[in-house]
Motif scaffolding. Sequence first.
Motif, mmCIF file in Angstrom:
data_model
loop_
_atom_site.group_PDB
_atom_site.id
_atom_site.type_symbol
_atom_site.label_atom_id
_atom_site.label_comp_id
_atom_site.label_asym_id
_atom_site.label_seq_id
_atom_site.Cartn_x
_atom_site.Cartn_y
_atom_site.Cartn_z
ATOM 1 N N LEU A 47 0.874 -1.173 0.000
ATOM 2 C CA LEU A 47 0.000 0.000 0.000
ATOM 3 C C LEU A 47 0.908 1.218 0.000
ATOM 4 O O LEU A 47 1.616 1.482 0.971
ATOM 5 N N LEU A 48 0.921 1.935 -1.126
ATOM 6 C CA LEU A 48 1.769 3.121 -1.263
ATOM 7 C C LEU A 48 1.002 4.342 -0.782
ATOM 8 O O LEU A 48 -0.190 4.479 -1.042
ATOM 9 N N THR A 49 1.684 5.245 -0.087
ATOM 10 C CA THR A 49 1.050 6.466 0.408
ATOM 11 C C THR A 49 1.840 7.685 -0.044
ATOM 12 O O THR A 49 3.028 7.597 -0.330
ATOM 13 N N GLN A 50 1.165 8.810 -0.126
ATOM 14 C CA GLN A 50 1.775 10.081 -0.488
ATOM 15 C C GLN A 50 2.491 9.990 -1.839
ATOM 16 O O GLN A 50 3.634 10.397 -1.987
ATOM 17 N N GLY A 51 1.804 9.458 -2.863
ATOM 18 C CA GLY A 51 2.400 9.287 -4.188
ATOM 19 C C GLY A 51 2.510 10.599 -4.945
ATOM 20 O O GLY A 51 1.649 11.466 -4.852
ATOM 21 N N ASN A 52 3.582 10.739 -5.693
ATOM 22 C CA ASN A 52 3.877 11.959 -6.445
ATOM 23 C C ASN A 52 4.534 11.624 -7.771
ATOM 24 O O ASN A 52 5.120 10.556 -7.937
ATOM 25 N N PRO A 69 -5.139 15.160 -0.983
ATOM 26 C CA PRO A 69 -5.185 14.495 0.316
ATOM 27 C C PRO A 69 -6.561 13.854 0.526
ATOM 28 O O PRO A 69 -7.584 14.447 0.209
ATOM 29 N N GLY A 70 -6.554 12.631 1.004
ATOM 30 C CA GLY A 70 -7.800 11.917 1.240
ATOM 31 C C GLY A 70 -8.337 11.178 0.034
ATOM 32 O O GLY A 70 -9.370 10.507 0.124
ATOM 33 N N ALA A 71 -7.658 11.280 -1.117
ATOM 34 C CA ALA A 71 -8.107 10.575 -2.317
ATOM 35 C C ALA A 71 -8.023 9.064 -2.099
ATOM 36 O O ALA A 71 -7.164 8.574 -1.370
ATOM 37 N N ARG A 72 -8.925 8.319 -2.738
ATOM 38 C CA ARG A 72 -8.942 6.855 -2.591
ATOM 39 C C ARG A 72 -7.735 6.189 -3.231
ATOM 40 O O ARG A 72 -7.352 5.097 -2.853
ATOM 41 N N ALA A 73 -7.147 6.834 -4.216
ATOM 42 C CA ALA A 73 -5.980 6.276 -4.907
ATOM 43 C C ALA A 73 -4.869 7.320 -4.931
ATOM 44 O O ALA A 73 -5.118 8.513 -4.806
ATOM 45 N N THR A 74 -3.642 6.844 -5.090
ATOM 46 C CA THR A 74 -2.507 7.746 -5.162
ATOM 47 C C THR A 74 -1.653 7.371 -6.373
ATOM 48 O O THR A 74 -1.914 6.377 -7.035
ATOM 49 N N ILE A 75 -0.660 8.154 -6.670
ATOM 50 C CA ILE A 75 0.261 7.841 -7.756
ATOM 51 C C ILE A 75 1.224 6.779 -7.238
ATOM 52 O O ILE A 75 1.797 6.926 -6.166
ATOM 53 N N GLY A 76 1.374 5.706 -7.996
ATOM 54 C CA GLY A 76 2.267 4.616 -7.594
ATOM 55 C C GLY A 76 3.498 4.595 -8.471
ATOM 56 O O GLY A 76 4.388 5.406 -8.326
ATOM 57 N N GLY A 77 3.508 3.716 -9.431
ATOM 58 C CA GLY A 77 4.650 3.570 -10.320
ATOM 59 C C GLY A 77 4.446 4.302 -11.632
ATOM 60 O O GLY A 77 3.472 5.029 -11.825
#
Length: 88
Positions: A47-52, A69-77
Motif C-alpha cells: 500500500l503506497l502512500t503520499q504518491g507523487n 489528500p484523502g483521495a482513494r488512490a494515489t500515484i504509484g509507479g
Amino acid sequence: MTTKAASRAAAQVAAAGWAVTGEARLGRLQAVAFVGGAQGGTSGSCLLTQGNLALFDGTRLLAIAYAEPGARATIGGIEQLASDAIRL
C-alpha cells in the motif's frame, strides 16, 4: 514497490528522503514517481502512500503532480509506453 534511483533527478528525490517507485523519459524531460511511505499488504502487495510524480529538466525540478489528500488512490509507479508517453 520501490526501485533504486537510476537518474540524477531520481537520486535527488531519494536524497530528500522519498522512495522512488519508477522513472521514465518524456521527451527531453525525466519523470520520477515517488512515495512517502509503503505498508505491506496481503498476498505480497504494498500500500503506497503520499504518491507523487516529478518532472525534471536535467536536475532542475519543473513540476510535481500528486493526488489530493484523502483521495482513494494515489500515484504509484510509472511505465514507459513510448518516447513521448508514460502511464502512471
